[in-house]
Design a protein around this motif. Structure first.
Motif, PDB file in Angstrom:
ATOM      1  N   UNK A 175       0.805  -1.259   0.026  1.00  0.00           N
ATOM      2  CA  UNK A 175      -0.059  -0.110  -0.010  1.00  0.00           C
ATOM      3  C   UNK A 175       0.840   1.081  -0.065  1.00  0.00           C
ATOM      4  N   UNK A 176       0.312   2.299  -0.466  1.00  0.00           N
ATOM      5  CA  UNK A 176       0.843   3.490  -0.282  1.00  0.00           C
ATOM      6  C   UNK A 176       0.870   4.032   1.002  1.00  0.00           C
ATOM      7  N   UNK A 177       1.750   4.349   1.769  1.00  0.00           N
ATOM      8  CA  UNK A 177       1.867   5.106   3.294  1.00  0.00           C
ATOM      9  C   UNK A 177       1.203   6.223   3.040  1.00  0.00           C
ATOM     10  N   UNK A 178      -0.116   6.575   3.769  1.00  0.00           N
ATOM     11  CA  UNK A 178      -0.959   7.712   3.702  1.00  0.00           C
ATOM     12  C   UNK A 178      -2.235   7.802   4.169  1.00  0.00           C
ATOM     13  N   UNK A 179      -2.929   8.807   4.274  1.00  0.00           N
ATOM     14  CA  UNK A 179      -4.432   8.856   4.725  1.00  0.00           C
ATOM     15  C   UNK A 179      -5.342   8.223   3.783  1.00  0.00           C
ATOM     16  N   UNK A 180      -4.817   8.351   2.201  1.00  0.00           N
ATOM     17  CA  UNK A 180      -5.730   8.047   1.150  1.00  0.00           C
ATOM     18  C   UNK A 180      -5.518   6.363   0.800  1.00  0.00           C
ATOM     19  N   UNK A 181      -6.482   5.653   0.899  1.00  0.00           N
ATOM     20  CA  UNK A 181      -5.760   4.126   0.438  1.00  0.00           C
ATOM     21  C   UNK A 181      -5.560   4.106  -1.096  1.00  0.00           C
ATOM     22  N   UNK A 182      -4.216   3.315  -1.115  1.00  0.00           N
ATOM     23  CA  UNK A 182      -3.901   3.126  -2.313  1.00  0.00           C
ATOM     24  C   UNK A 182      -3.355   1.585  -2.516  1.00  0.00           C
ATOM     25  N   UNK A 183      -3.651   0.902  -3.318  1.00  0.00           N
ATOM     26  CA  UNK A 183      -3.007  -0.380  -3.331  1.00  0.00           C
ATOM     27  C   UNK A 183      -1.821  -0.512  -4.421  1.00  0.00           C
ATOM     28  N   UNK A 184      -0.725  -0.642  -4.256  1.00  0.00           N
ATOM     29  CA  UNK A 184       0.405  -0.273  -5.368  1.00  0.00           C
ATOM     30  C   UNK A 184       0.666  -1.746  -6.065  1.00  0.00           C
ATOM     31  N   UNK A 185       0.559  -3.035  -5.206  1.00  0.00           N
ATOM     32  CA  UNK A 185       1.050  -4.066  -5.920  1.00  0.00           C
ATOM     33  C   UNK A 185       0.556  -5.292  -4.971  1.00  0.00           C
ATOM     34  N   UNK A 186       0.569  -6.394  -5.472  1.00  0.00           N
ATOM     35  CA  UNK A 186       0.075  -7.431  -4.632  1.00  0.00           C
ATOM     36  C   UNK A 186       0.694  -8.771  -5.434  1.00  0.00           C
ATOM     37  N   UNK A 187       1.639  -9.482  -4.665  1.00  0.00           N
ATOM     38  CA  UNK A 187       2.173 -10.608  -5.106  1.00  0.00           C
ATOM     39  C   UNK A 187       2.030 -11.990  -4.313  1.00  0.00           C
ATOM     40  N   UNK A 188       1.698 -12.969  -5.064  1.00  0.00           N
ATOM     41  CA  UNK A 188       1.868 -14.338  -4.352  1.00  0.00           C
ATOM     42  C   UNK A 188       3.053 -14.932  -4.177  1.00  0.00           C
ATOM     43  N   UNK A 189       3.314 -15.378  -3.046  1.00  0.00           N
ATOM     44  CA  UNK A 189       4.753 -15.760  -2.483  1.00  0.00           C
ATOM     45  C   UNK A 189       4.808 -17.509  -2.632  1.00  0.00           C
ATOM     46  N   UNK A 190       3.539 -17.989  -3.205  1.00  0.00           N
ATOM     47  CA  UNK A 190       3.478 -19.520  -3.470  1.00  0.00           C
ATOM     48  C   UNK A 190       2.998 -20.373  -2.244  1.00  0.00           C
ATOM     49  N   UNK A 191       3.155 -19.783  -0.890  1.00  0.00           N
ATOM     50  CA  UNK A 191       2.533 -20.518   0.255  1.00  0.00           C
ATOM     51  C   UNK A 191       2.508 -19.374   1.264  1.00  0.00           C
ATOM     52  N   UNK A 192       1.623 -19.791   2.303  1.00  0.00           N
ATOM     53  CA  UNK A 192       1.215 -18.690   3.490  1.00  0.00           C
ATOM     54  C   UNK A 192       2.330 -17.932   3.885  1.00  0.00           C
ATOM     55  N   UNK A 193       2.109 -16.659   4.046  1.00  0.00           N
ATOM     56  CA  UNK A 193       3.212 -15.855   4.846  1.00  0.00           C
ATOM     57  C   UNK A 193       2.527 -15.341   6.111  1.00  0.00           C
ATOM     58  N   UNK A 194       3.495 -15.961   6.972  1.00  0.00           N
ATOM     59  CA  UNK A 194       2.892 -15.607   8.595  1.00  0.00           C
ATOM     60  C   UNK A 194       3.864 -14.857   9.201  1.00  0.00           C
ATOM     61  N   UNK A 195       4.985 -14.108   8.416  1.00  0.00           N
ATOM     62  CA  UNK A 195       5.866 -13.484   9.096  1.00  0.00           C
ATOM     63  C   UNK A 195       5.737 -12.079   8.440  1.00  0.00           C
TER      64      UNK A 195
END
Ligand code: CA
Ligand code: CA
Length: 491
Positions: free
Chosen positions: A448-468
């Motif tokens: 996300x862009x850091x700020x008061x307005x929501x903006x999704x910049x990217x979304x990537x799949x890592x192949x299995x669950x990300x817990x960290x």
């Protein structure tokens, strides 16, 4: 959920040179809220959970990738193999990446079967350097759930590394292992002393020494101040979920970092543990006093004078009319210290599913029971959370187990925006390079862009669950999914 739940958290601590410490304290004491708090490690390393002892998920690093592709290897510097379940957040220091996992990769046939494993990789190219393995406790899932591995994020100070094993043992290791040609002591009777084995300095068994009875898994991530390191014992219920076998064991302990000796302990919780104790402590200077802040098994957060263990304040994160387990929650998130305040969300073991949650800003300069007098604001539109907050530029980000990221005003708690990741979130938001990075159980990392307005910049799949949570170091983002460790950089 198919897998057992536990959360991993993190911890901080660094011994600062005296001059820097003085400057730091002067800055905190004399500065208005306009000055940035010491939430960046300042060295390019990421030497503990949260990077610094205040555990604020913030870094000043620039030049990090906004997107990548693990299939085509776009912006992927290297990938290293881990076990089959990896709950330990990566820590980067001394040219090495350290991460907890299990033994399903079995790098050494001399160390077979189900074990917790701490692995060390060369930061520059991901080459495996050495590992420390721990067999499982014979008491089984009551204290050491099968295949969950090492869930503690280490703390590195100089050439010393501290973490908690799946057996509830605090270990101090040499970051260089035996590759420096020396077996460092006091412990020098290691059975395995090859180049791929760990050099142990000392160990402290919390079950033996302070009588802790960890519920399902020990996971605390150490944090330090001065000569002391601070840890949660993970003391909890037994498998009946009714009995507390060790009601007199402490929730939190302080050890001398050089000798591994007990400095102080506190058990304010006594027999009121709701379930387990899987939060991890934070340390910071609050109102002129260096405090350890500890979120404990009765749903209360407590502040202690770091050097002495004297309890300064306590805060109940549950409404008085709440009922365990339906509406009353435990504390798995790590408390974040920021400008004399503590930010923390409550929630439950992921195996308990979704439910109502609470998120608070607490004035930690107050003393005594500050549940009423210390509450700056309360945000009740969050669901159960095991995430740790990120605070910067007047904004606080917190995610919840139902999959929402909340962006709030850090002063008032008023929401600016929320985002539904459409997957359970164990991870914590990280503010770095003008963005917020957040992983989820579907294996996606959303940027996300850091700020008061929501903006999704990217979304990537890592192949299995990300817990960290992503960890930035030297222009690289390090993050793990269940079975791999990724180094992401702009190529
Ligand atoms: Ca050594
Ligand atoms: Ca040794």
């Amino acid at each position: 959920m198919a897998i057992r739940s536990l959360r991993l958290t993190k911890s901080p601590a660094m011994v600062l040179p005296a001059l820097i410490l003085i400057l730091l304290l002067a800055r905190v004491a004399g500065a208005g809220p306009a000055l940035a708090p010491p939430s960046d490690p300042g060295s390019g390393d990421w030497p503990m959970w949260g990077g610094t002892s205040d555990r604020n998920m913030v870094s000043n690093m620039k030049g990090l990738p906004v997107d990548w592709d693990v299939k085509t290897k776009k912006n992927v510097k290297w990938v290293a193999k881990l076990g089959s379940q990896s709950y330990g957040n990566p820590v980067i220091a001394d040219g090495t990446v350290f991460v907890g996992t299990n033994n399903e990769l079995m790098r050494d046939p001399q160390q077979p079967g189900d074990r917790g494993v701490l692995m060390a990789f060369r930061e520059s190219d991901g080459e495996f350097l050495w590992q420390q393995t721990h067999t499982k406790l014979e008491s089984g899932r009551a204290n050491d759930w099968p295949f969950q591995g090492v869930a503690s994020a280490p703390l590195v100070i100089g050439e010393r590394l501290y973490y908690v094993s799946n057996r509830g043992v605090v270990l101090c290791l040499d970051t260089r292992g035996f590759r420096d040609g020396e077996n460092d002591g006091p412990m020098t009777d290691e059975k395995l002393t090859g180049q791929f084995d760990a050099d142990v300095i000392w160990s402290f068994d919390m079950m033996e020494e302070v009588g802790s009875y960890p519920h399902n898994l020990s996971n605390s991530s150490p944090v330090a101040w001065g000569d002391l390191i601070f840890l949660s014992t993970s003391n909890g219920q037994d498998e009946s979920h009714v009995n507390i076998p060790s009601p007199r064991a402490p929730s939190i302990i302080a050890l001398n970092k050089d000798k591994g000796t007990l400095a102080w302990e506190d058990n304010s919780v006594e027999d009121r543990i709701l379930h387990g104790q899987w939060s991890t402590p934070s340390v910071g200077e609050i109102g002129g006093v260096v405090q350890v802040v500890s979120a404990q098994g009765d749903g209360w957060v407590r502040g202690y004078e770091a050097l002495t263990g004297k309890k300064l304040w306590e805060f109940d994160t549950n409404p008085k009319d709440s009922v365990w387990p339906r509406t009353r929650n435990e504390l798995i998130s790590t408390p974040v210290i920021y400008q004399n305040r503590v930010y923390i969300a409550n929630g439950q073991d992921p195996e308990h599913g979704e439910g109502v949650g609470h998120f608070y800003a607490i004035d930690a300069t107050k003393r005594g029971d500050i549940t009423q007098g210390g509450m700056i604001w309360h945000y009740d539109k969050i669901r159960r959370s095991i995430s740790t907050a990120a605070v910067a530029d007047g904004l606080v980000y917190i995610s919840d187990f139902s999959g929402y990221l909340h962006c709030l005003d850090a002063e008032t708690g008023q929401p600016y925006w929320t985002h539904d990741n459409l997957a359970a979130i164990w991870s914590s938001p990280m503010i770095v390079d003008g963005r917020v990075y957040l992983g989820d159980e579907d294996g996606d990392i959303v940027v996300f862009q850091h700020g008061k307005e929501k903006k999704v910049l990217a979304e990537m799949n890592m192949g299995s669950a990300v817990y960290g949570t992503v960890a930035p170091a030297h222009g690289v983002l390090f993050t793990a999914n269940r079975n791999e460790l990724f180094a992401l950089t702009i190529k």
